[in-house]
Write an enzyme that holds these catalytic residues in place. Structure first.
Site, short mmCIF file in Angstrom:
data_model
loop_
_atom_site.label_atom_id
_atom_site.label_comp_id
_atom_site.label_asym_id
_atom_site.label_seq_id
_atom_site.Cartn_x
_atom_site.Cartn_y
_atom_site.Cartn_z
N GLU A 17 0.85 -1.21 0.00
CA GLU A 17 0.00 0.00 0.00
C GLU A 17 0.88 1.25 0.00
O GLU A 17 0.58 2.24 -0.68
CB GLU A 17 -0.91 -0.04 1.23
N GLU B 227 1.70 6.27 -7.17
CA GLU B 227 0.69 7.28 -7.51
C GLU B 227 1.30 8.68 -7.52
O GLU B 227 1.05 9.48 -8.43
CB GLU B 227 -0.43 7.26 -6.46
N1 LIG Z 1 -2.97 10.50 -15.26
C1 LIG Z 1 -3.77 9.45 -15.44
N2 LIG Z 1 -3.87 8.89 -16.67
C2 LIG Z 1 -4.68 7.83 -16.88
N3 LIG Z 1 -5.44 7.24 -15.94
C3 LIG Z 1 -5.37 7.73 -14.68
C4 LIG Z 1 -4.54 8.86 -14.37
N4 LIG Z 1 -4.68 9.13 -13.05
C5 LIG Z 1 -5.54 8.22 -12.58
N5 LIG Z 1 -5.96 7.38 -13.55
C6 LIG Z 1 -6.92 6.27 -13.40
O1 LIG Z 1 -7.74 6.52 -12.30
C7 LIG Z 1 -7.60 5.48 -11.32
C8 LIG Z 1 -7.70 6.07 -9.94
O2 LIG Z 1 -6.60 6.95 -9.75
P1 LIG Z 1 -6.02 7.23 -8.31
O3 LIG Z 1 -4.93 8.22 -8.44
O4 LIG Z 1 -7.15 7.57 -7.39
O5 LIG Z 1 -5.40 5.81 -7.95
P2 LIG Z 1 -5.95 4.69 -6.94
O6 LIG Z 1 -4.96 3.56 -6.98
O7 LIG Z 1 -7.36 4.33 -7.23
O8 LIG Z 1 -5.91 5.48 -5.58
P3 LIG Z 1 -6.13 4.88 -4.13
O9 LIG Z 1 -5.10 3.78 -3.95
O10 LIG Z 1 -5.88 6.07 -3.26
O11 LIG Z 1 -7.54 4.37 -4.08
C9 LIG Z 1 -6.27 4.80 -11.63
O12 LIG Z 1 -6.25 3.45 -11.21
C10 LIG Z 1 -6.21 4.93 -13.16
O13 LIG Z 1 -6.97 3.90 -13.78
#
Ligand SMILES: Nc1ncnc2c1ncn2[C@@H]1O[C@H](COP(=O)(O)OP(=O)(O)OP(=O)(O)O)[C@@H](O)[C@H]1O
Length: 157
Positions: free
Chosen positions: A97, A104
């Site tokens: 995590e 991220e």
């Molecule tokens: N810059 C980006 N380009 C393409 N897709 C993105 C981008 N940022 C986020 N995403 C998509 O959105 C989703 C969610 O993004 P986020 O940054 O919230 O990651 P997460 O792993 O879901 O966060 P957390 O672990 O906090 O729940 C990612 O898994 C990805 O599919």
């Protein structure tokens, strides 16, 4: 009529281990700051853990579930090796995590608020790694905790 044959473009060979030292400086000169000693390193590591705890809901949930699993394993007096297995799988979830949070941040730093297919792959795969470890930890905890918990509940009823 003479034909001019252009020579193929010169592709430089990939760095071999012997010349890696010249490519990658030992002093990490690109780092804004380097921890001066072990105590300072621990301080920065703790900063990362507290940041993840404050900002990531999933990390807080995992900390809570892992603490319950370890407390239950102690309460039910599992064998030391069983407690160790639960602790290792719990630690793996929390460590992944933290890595997920790091990935991220790097992705957001790199592409900012623009959509990029590779950013999506990086974030989705990092989240997938956490999910796989959490499912395995849940399976291990269930296998080790449920039988003695069942015996305890039946003996109380
Ligand atoms: N810059 C980006 N380009 C393409 N897709 C993105 C981008 N940022 C986020 N995403 C998509 O959105 C989703 C969610 O993004 P986020 O940054 O919230 O990651 P997460 O792993 O879901 O966060 P957390 O672990 O906090 O729940 C990612 O898994 C990805 O599919």
């Amino acid at each position: 009529m003479s034909q001019q044959v252009s020579s193929p473009p010169q592709v430089s060979a990939p760095p071999t281990p012997s010349c890696l030292e010249t490519v990658v400086p030992k002093q990490r000169e690109f780092s804004w700051k380097v921890a001066s000693n072990l105590f300072v390193s621990f301080k920065y590591a703790w900063c990362g853990i507290t940041y993840a705890f404050q900002s990531q809901r999933n990390f807080r949930i995992h900390v809570g579930v892992c603490a319950i699993a370890i407390a239950l394993s102690l309460f039910l007096q599992l064998k030391p090796v069983e407690i160790a297995v639960i602790a290792v799988t719990s630690g793996l979830v929390l460590a992944l995590e933290l890595l997920n949070t790091a990935i991220e941040s790097i992705v957001d730093l790199t592409v900012k608020q623009t959509y990029h297919e590779l950013a999506k792959i990086a974030k989705d795969c990092a989240a997938g790694a956490v999910l796989v470890s959490a499912l395995v930890a849940l399976l291990v905890a269930a296998m080790l905790l449920l039988p003695p918990l069942y015996v305890l509940i039946v003996s109380v009823i």
